[in-house]
Write a protein that holds these residues in place. Structure first.
Motif, short mmCIF file in Angstrom:
data_model
loop_
_atom_site.label_atom_id
_atom_site.label_comp_id
_atom_site.label_asym_id
_atom_site.label_seq_id
_atom_site.Cartn_x
_atom_site.Cartn_y
_atom_site.Cartn_z
N PHE A 1 0.88 -1.36 -0.21
CA PHE A 1 0.01 -0.10 0.08
C PHE A 1 0.81 1.12 -0.01
CE2 PHE A 1 -1.65 3.61 2.57
CZ PHE A 1 -2.71 4.04 1.72
N SER A 2 0.54 2.23 -0.89
CA SER A 2 1.54 3.36 -0.91
C SER A 2 0.59 4.79 -0.96
CB SER A 2 2.59 3.57 -2.03
OG SER A 2 1.84 3.47 -3.33
N MET A 3 1.11 5.86 -0.52
CA MET A 3 0.29 7.18 -0.63
C MET A 3 1.30 7.91 -0.72
SD MET A 3 -2.05 8.66 2.19
CE MET A 3 -0.62 8.73 3.62
N ALA B 1 2.08 7.21 -6.29
CA ALA B 1 0.66 6.83 -6.47
C ALA B 1 0.14 8.02 -7.43
CB ALA B 1 -0.31 6.92 -5.12
N THR C 1 -6.22 13.06 -1.68
CA THR C 1 -4.60 12.32 -1.80
C THR C 1 -4.62 11.22 -2.68
OG1 THR C 1 -2.88 11.44 -0.33
CG2 THR C 1 -5.14 10.68 0.15
N TYR C 2 -3.62 10.81 -3.11
CA TYR C 2 -3.52 9.55 -4.08
C TYR C 2 -2.95 8.27 -3.14
CZ TYR C 2 -3.46 13.13 -7.70
OH TYR C 2 -4.07 14.17 -8.57
N MET C 3 -3.58 7.27 -3.48
CA MET C 3 -3.08 5.93 -2.75
C MET C 3 -3.39 5.02 -3.91
SD MET C 3 -5.95 6.08 0.44
CE MET C 3 -5.87 7.52 1.45
N ARG C 4 -2.54 3.95 -3.59
CA ARG C 4 -2.28 2.86 -4.37
C ARG C 4 -2.26 1.55 -3.70
NH1 ARG C 4 2.60 1.75 -8.69
NH2 ARG C 4 3.68 2.90 -6.93
N GLN D 1 -8.34 9.80 -3.96
CA GLN D 1 -9.42 9.74 -2.65
C GLN D 1 -9.88 11.12 -2.22
OE1 GLN D 1 -11.17 7.10 -1.38
NE2 GLN D 1 -12.15 8.98 -0.34
#
Length: 533
Positions: A276-278, A282, A437-440, A448
């Motif tokens: 999981f990354s933020m 991402a 924010t960007y998440m992956r 998101q």
């Protein structure tokens, strides 16, 4: 037509056709028609001329409930069910689908665009249990030896892993992954490579041979929970054109009956296997996948896809992040980070220059790079770090300042900023710090929205359980804590395999990629598959 095809198949033109890997593209060929032509002599095991392929063959009466029983002389040593994302790999997935169906029973090769894996596996295991009650020895052997092949990107592979996890099968089949995506971190970590292995007959046969020789290895999986207050205006759903990843799609908003649901809040949950990354990584991934979804005709070649990805890292400004991106892009400005290594939460100090944070389970990220690296003996002792194992119940948490910092991974022994190892990690977002924010998760990014009036936005990750993977006999980079050959001789690892003391109930324990598996009422002598020995 059949007579003419048989004559053509014996000709040199046919051999040249396959040897050159010139399977027609999905745009020019009816895959179902072509697949049927190549299966003329593959309809039942008695007509399978190649003894090698018999080792993978599953008869129709086991795959399709109600089919006529078949007499099978030889038990397959390595029966497989193949799941193919026919749109993956620059659309090479469609060609791979045709080849597998030409070699095996059509019903043991599934197009994921047409049928969900949980439905396929539920039907298969229910039928096997019925046959076992009738003392069908072949059904029992196939259940015991069954292996799964999944061809697609990391998101597709994670989808299959989540389904197998949720179904709680008594004999969960181990899974091999065919690299058809852009990053291909899962297959790379387990020795299957980063590049597409080929869609011609010989390449597929070679891959099947590797699957037969592969060893089983357990891998941790991780549960993720995301909760935020329902905004007064707007929506909590991810911003178009991308949606939530497969592993979060299953739950979306938690139902009102869920014990963790809170009135006035939106709660999402699911899980991941690799990372999981933020932050900045991402964001670049989001730009790439958004462009590919809007213009799929430009992304038909795996090499082109990877070069486009690299270019986006430049155009997004991450090589000069300190100039092009304000301080609110930094993780420390965005959220407070807490970790649990044993039984208590503690705040994790995040350097103010960190713009991307990665919670890593496997030693493969962004196409095979290893952000954690291998800490030396002194660092392991002084900072209470352990070597990265895929089944130790710990996440490796790594930070990056900008894209230049990421390039250090290309150097020998290069690694990111090692922040911590933990069994749980929690992000508590600061009120009004950012609108989005960007998440992956495992290669699948999303953008998101963050309600600006909410001081309780939380993302929490915890250890969930383990499933079985297949590791290629050579080039496997994943290491097991239970394998003496993987452990350093000079250090003893802490016992970190204990279960969490907090019991969150059945909904927390469910991974989230498949519907709850229940036996239909119409099946006599109801069988709980998770309890069958």
């Amino acid at each position: 037509m059949v007579r003419n095809f048989s004559k053509w198949r014996r000709s040199g033109v046919f051999k040249a056709f396959w040897n050159c890997s010139c399977v027609p593209s999905r745009d020019d060929t009816d895959h179902e028609t072509l697949s049927r032509l190549f299966r003329l002599n593959m309809g039942d095991p008695s007509s399978v001329s190649n003894s090698f392929l018999k080792e993978f063959y599953i008869p129709n009466y086991i795959l399709v409930p109600g089919s006529e029983p078949e007499v099978v002389s030889d038990e397959p040593k390595c029966p497989v069910v193949v799941f193919v994302n026919s749109e993956s790999g620059g659309q090479l997935g469609g060609n791979l689908l045709v080849t597998y169906r030409s070699l095996l029973n059509e019903n043991q090769v599934v197009d994921l665009l047409k049928e969900a894996p949980d439905k396929v596996l539920s039907r298969l295991y229910l039928n096997i249990e019925k046959l076992k009650q009738s003392e069908d020895e072949l059904a029992a052997k196939i259940q015991e030896r069954l292996r799964i092949i999944v061809a697609g990107g990391d998101g597709t592979a994670g989808w299959l892993l989540g389904v197998v996890c949720d179904l709680k099968l008594s004999h969960p089949p181990p899974i091999a992954t065919v690299p058809l995506g852009t990053g291909n971190n899962l297959p790379f970590a387990f020795g299957w490579g980063k590049k597409n292995p080929g869609t011609d007959l010989q390449s597929v046969k070679s891959f099947l041979h590797q699957v037969m020789e592969a060893k089983e290895m357990k891998i941790d999986n991780w549960h993720i929970l995301m909760r935020m207050r329902a905004p007064k205006e707007g929506s909590c759903k991810p911003i178009a054109p991308l949606e939530l990843p497969h592993s979060l799609h299953a739950f979306q908003q938690v139902s009102a009956t869920d014990s963790l649901n809170m009135e006035g809040y939106h709660t999402f949950r699911g899980g991941f296997w690799n990372y999981f990354s933020m932050g900045m990584d991402a964001q670049v991934s989001y730009a790439f996948h958004s462009e590919r979804k809007l213009h799929p005709d430009k992304f038909k070649n795996q090499l082109v896809n990877q070069s486009t990805y690299a270019k986006l890292g430049c155009t997004q400004g991450w090589f000069l992040a300190s100039l092009f991106h304000p301080a609110d892009k930094n993780i420390a400005q965005l959220a407070k980070v807490k970790i649990m290594k044993r039984q208590e939460w503690e705040e994790l100090p995040i350097p103010h220059s960190i713009r991307s944070i990665v919670c890593l389970n496997l030693p493969s990220f962004s196409g095979g790079l290893n952000p954690w690296g291998t800490p030396n003996k002194k660092k392991r002792r002084d900072r209470d770090l352990t070597p990265p194992y895929v089944d130790d119940g710990l996440l490796e948490i790594v930070g990056f300042r900008d894209a230049w910092h990421g390039l250090v991974l290309l150097a020998p022994n290069g690694h990111g900023t090692r922040l911590a190892q933990a069994r749980r990690i929690r992000f508590e977002f600061h009120k009004g710090a950012a609108n989005t924010t960007y998440m992956r998760i495992d290669g699948e990014p999303w953008k998101q929205p963050l309600p600006v009036d909410d001081d309780t936005v939380v993302v929490e990750i915890s250890h969930h359980g383990q499933v079985h993977m297949l590791a290629a006999a050579q080039d496997c980079r994943a290491r097991s804590i239970n394998d003496p050959a993987s452990r350093p001789n000079e250090a003893e690892e802490d016992d970190v395999n204990g279960n969490d003391s907090v019991d969150e109930g059945e909904e927390w324990r469910k991974f989230g990629a498949a519907d709850t598996f229940k036996i239909p009422d119409k099946i006599p002598d109801e069988v709980d598959i998770s309890q069958v020995s």
